[in-house]
Design an enzyme around this catalytic site. Structure first.
Site, mmCIF file in Angstrom:
data_model
loop_
_atom_site.group_PDB
_atom_site.id
_atom_site.type_symbol
_atom_site.label_atom_id
_atom_site.label_comp_id
_atom_site.label_asym_id
_atom_site.label_seq_id
_atom_site.Cartn_x
_atom_site.Cartn_y
_atom_site.Cartn_z
ATOM 1 N N VAL B 12 0.831 -1.208 0.000
ATOM 2 C CA VAL B 12 0.000 0.000 0.000
ATOM 3 C C VAL B 12 0.867 1.261 0.000
ATOM 4 O O VAL B 12 0.621 2.200 -0.764
ATOM 5 C CB VAL B 12 -0.980 -0.002 1.195
ATOM 6 C CG1 VAL B 12 -1.816 1.270 1.201
ATOM 7 C CG2 VAL B 12 -1.887 -1.219 1.131
ATOM 8 N N VAL B 31 -6.403 20.295 -5.612
ATOM 9 C CA VAL B 31 -6.182 20.830 -4.275
ATOM 10 C C VAL B 31 -5.971 22.343 -4.314
ATOM 11 O O VAL B 31 -6.354 23.067 -3.397
ATOM 12 C CB VAL B 31 -4.973 20.131 -3.611
ATOM 13 C CG1 VAL B 31 -4.590 20.819 -2.318
ATOM 14 C CG2 VAL B 31 -5.282 18.666 -3.361
ATOM 15 N N GLU B 124 -10.314 6.019 5.365
ATOM 16 C CA GLU B 124 -11.232 5.522 4.335
ATOM 17 C C GLU B 124 -10.771 4.178 3.774
ATOM 18 O O GLU B 124 -11.581 3.291 3.493
ATOM 19 C CB GLU B 124 -11.334 6.552 3.195
ATOM 20 C CG GLU B 124 -12.204 6.158 2.007
ATOM 21 C CD GLU B 124 -13.671 5.975 2.391
ATOM 22 O OE1 GLU B 124 -14.304 6.951 2.807
ATOM 23 O OE2 GLU B 124 -14.176 4.836 2.293
ATOM 24 N N GLU B 185 -2.480 -14.797 1.873
ATOM 25 C CA GLU B 185 -1.170 -14.880 2.517
ATOM 26 C C GLU B 185 -0.804 -16.348 2.713
ATOM 27 O O GLU B 185 -1.664 -17.231 2.700
ATOM 28 C CB GLU B 185 -1.242 -14.221 3.906
ATOM 29 C CG GLU B 185 -1.858 -12.851 3.940
ATOM 30 C CD GLU B 185 -0.834 -11.746 3.707
ATOM 31 O OE1 GLU B 185 0.374 -12.040 3.748
ATOM 32 O OE2 GLU B 185 -1.267 -10.602 3.462
ATOM 33 N N ASP B 196 -10.188 -10.449 9.621
ATOM 34 C CA ASP B 196 -10.107 -9.223 8.827
ATOM 35 C C ASP B 196 -11.499 -8.633 8.608
ATOM 36 O O ASP B 196 -11.722 -7.430 8.801
ATOM 37 C CB ASP B 196 -9.437 -9.549 7.485
ATOM 38 C CG ASP B 196 -9.379 -8.356 6.561
ATOM 39 O OD1 ASP B 196 -8.530 -7.470 6.782
ATOM 40 O OD2 ASP B 196 -10.197 -8.295 5.613
ATOM 41 N N LYS B 200 -13.214 -4.900 10.040
ATOM 42 C CA LYS B 200 -13.915 -3.938 9.183
ATOM 43 C C LYS B 200 -15.351 -3.749 9.662
ATOM 44 O O LYS B 200 -15.898 -2.649 9.594
ATOM 45 C CB LYS B 200 -13.854 -4.409 7.730
ATOM 46 C CG LYS B 200 -12.423 -4.359 7.171
ATOM 47 C CD LYS B 200 -12.285 -5.163 5.886
ATOM 48 C CE LYS B 200 -10.891 -5.032 5.294
ATOM 49 N NZ LYS B 200 -10.677 -6.003 4.189
#
Lengths: 403, 403
Positions: B12, B31, B124, B185, B196, B200
């Site tokens: 990520v 922006v 987010e 994994e 997981d 969430k």
């Protein structure tokens, strides 16, 4: 205290009053301030309404009242709605609307006007009814170059097509049923001829690509000519017929936008969107494909989006939402003629002739097809190329296949 | 100029750098300011990286640099990530993360810390990967009382279930394939045992209902025990098996939250969510049902959401995002034992005995079922009631049916 005036006490306007009332305590808690409905402007009388003390026939009273922070325009159309929106923004009052026709036609000038007067013009409810889509596209996908937007944007036509597919009703029968259920107007033109979907496509395109796109720049075809034969052929190869509003950026930086019925493959999530539901699929260069799904119309769903805009304003009244876009231009929008895709064709010709014209085709079959009728899916080509190959052929239906 | 530091240059983190670079010009334009990637903190060496000049092994340098406005935490887990997030927030730097474990476990304290220090903690990307869902729920649905959230929240398990359904692979075979394709994994526990999805679910519940919900408060069941027999029986009655994270508010103002495989009817849009895609369905009292769909994981989709949070901060650095929630409480979360639903049961018993125990049942069939195996759908009842009726019965599978 944030004071709100609703203009137009029809389906959406009365829904806004209802949501502000029903969820008032929760909303005030989320805002950290009180939102008060101060006026409802309507020329009609509502002596039995629980809101009867709030009615006002003269918009000038709202316009001149310095306490009014937010004006909700749920009048519709481009006449009175344009006049009142302009006057409200000039008076420094932010305007929230569900009026897609006004945003699609006058969005640029109204957004400019809001900016000049330090207020905001918000219209989440104008596309997808209650579905959060405009703000998520502008904010949550701001890290992306938006490459394409594809939407089932009109609940009436999606209901009609669903009933044709599932119950075998003809277009006329399904339209009558939709009217009987309150899903279609007595004059269904704006829906079935694609104008409503076209306006929403314009708004999505303007937000995605940053410039005003006018409805007259967007080629628009409705669903009047979709027949049960087409539905049956599409079904035979695992497709559903859906009215899509589409817009995409071309390599030359132009925008290609159009509204037309398409064949959509069964495994595409858009194919499963049934009845009056809407869905908008967005392709961004980082996120890939995302889709937003939900009720595209209706009193409370649409009011849900309008009131969310009011809450957004109430939380930070002076923040510039930057949901502006640039002016339109005659040469900004290009025809979908340059867009290659596979095509569905139903025509009066022999399969031999079809094969001669389209080397690479997938023949389709349906039970009860009359002699001389053929239907097939072509390989990928542009519409002009397709029309050339179909020269002198009597075609029943020609529909684009969504890639 | 907005200066950003990325902590952790894994999948990520490197995706965030890539999106900031690839879409940099577009982002700066949106922006109205320049976003500069100033540091990447990682203990490893990346001598061939195009970002090699930005690497820094010592977080203290970032912490002490007054130029750094936003810290991106893509380390994962609750150890170093918690320490660095705490230190960054205490230094007044806003933190953006995709770390669901940290948000689900320490969200309340970190949000409080951000508030105390006048900065923001945004996440987010922690739910649904690239799918815009947390901000749309908090903002665009702010006019609603959220009544229920139901999500396919884990791409690995959805891929495994999809392959079992479509290709007839066993759980073990599908898991091996998912590992070979990089979707699972080598130690798949967090995914296949539901942890997981549980985290969430906690984040969705906290945002929907306003109080911290801890993972240990949420009963969690994974998909290890779902068999091809169950898939076949579900298919025979038009259902798909999906791992769902669910949370809802009870009439007493408590929260019921749990994670478990369910039978989902084919016409429910969640049933069509395949492969590694995720989807979150939200029911609000005004809007009704909306659903958000898209890629629930992956380098660029997750980075898309992280960078959208950075953009949000860069546009209005000092605005309080108010995405806070209250503290957790031991008695806030109630067991799903009180929740009635239909059930799918596969067991070793005779159909006569099943009928005697469940007057109202729908028998299911599959080809090749051994003698003595029955499967059926029950009427609506709670789980304790179901277990009582199944006393002394050897059950193979018991799964809830999503209403």
């Amino acid at each position: 205290m944030i004071n709100v005036a609703i203009l137009g006490f029809g389906t959406v306007g009365s829904g806004v009053a209802e949501v502000l009332t029903t969820n008032g305590a929760l909303i005030d808690q989320r805002v950290g301030d009180k939102i008060r409905l101060k006026y409802i402007v309507d020329i009609r009388d509502f002596p039995d309404s629980p809101y009867r003390d709030l009615f006002e026939k003269d918009f000038s009273v709202v316009e001149a009242d310095p306490e009014v922070d937010v004006v909700v325009e749920t009048i519709g159309g481009c006449k009175i709605a344009l006049e009142f929106t302009t006057r409200a923004l000039k008076a420094g009052k932010s305007v929230v609307t569900s009026n897609k026709e006004l945003v699609a036609t006058h969005g640029y000038e109204l957004l400019q006007l809001a900016k000049e007067h330090g207020c905001n013009y918000l219209f989440e409810a104008s596309v997808g009814g209650g579905i959060p889509v405009l703000r998520p596209m502008s904010n949550c996908l701001a890290s992306n170059q938006i490459e394409e937007v594809t939407g089932i944007l009109n609940g009436t036509t999606n209901y009609i097509l669903t009933r044709m597919i599932q119950a075998g009703l003809s277009f006329d029968q399904a339209l009558k049923e939709a009217q009987a259920n309150g899903y279609a107007e007595q004059d269904p033109t704006a829906d079935v001829d694609g104008h409503d979907a076209c306006r929403k496509t314009c708004i999505l395109a303007a937000l995605a690509f940053g410039q005003q796109i006018y409805p007259e720049q967007v080629p628009t075809q409705g669903i009047r000519n979709v027949t049960l034969e087409d539905v049956a052929y599409a079904d035979s190869c695992g497709y559903k017929i859906k009215l899509l509003g589409r817009c995409m950026q071309t390599q030359e930086g132009k925008v290609c936008a159009f509204t037309a019925p398409h064949l959509v493959e069964g495994k595409n999530p858009l194919a499963g969107v049934e009845d009056v539901f809407n869905a908008i699929a967005i392709h961004g260069n980082a996120v890939g494909d995302v889709m937003f799904y939900g009720p595209g119309a209706g009193k409370l769903p649409t009011a849900s989006a309008v009131v969310a805009d009011i809450i957004d304003l109430a939380k930070d009244p002076n923040r510039d939402r930057r949901n502006a876009w640039g002016p339109g231009a005659a040469d900004l929008v290009v025809s979908p003629d340059g867009l290659t895709s596979r095509w569905y064709v139903r025509a009066q010709m022999s399969m031999e002739r079809a094969r001669a014209a389209f080397q690479d085709l997938q023949p389709l079959a349906r039970s009860g097809a009359p002699v001389g009728e053929v239907a097939f899916l072509t390989g990928a080509m542009t519409e002009p190329e397709l029309r050339q190959r179909l020269q002198d052929v009597k075609t029943g239906s020609v529909l684009r296949v969504l890639a």
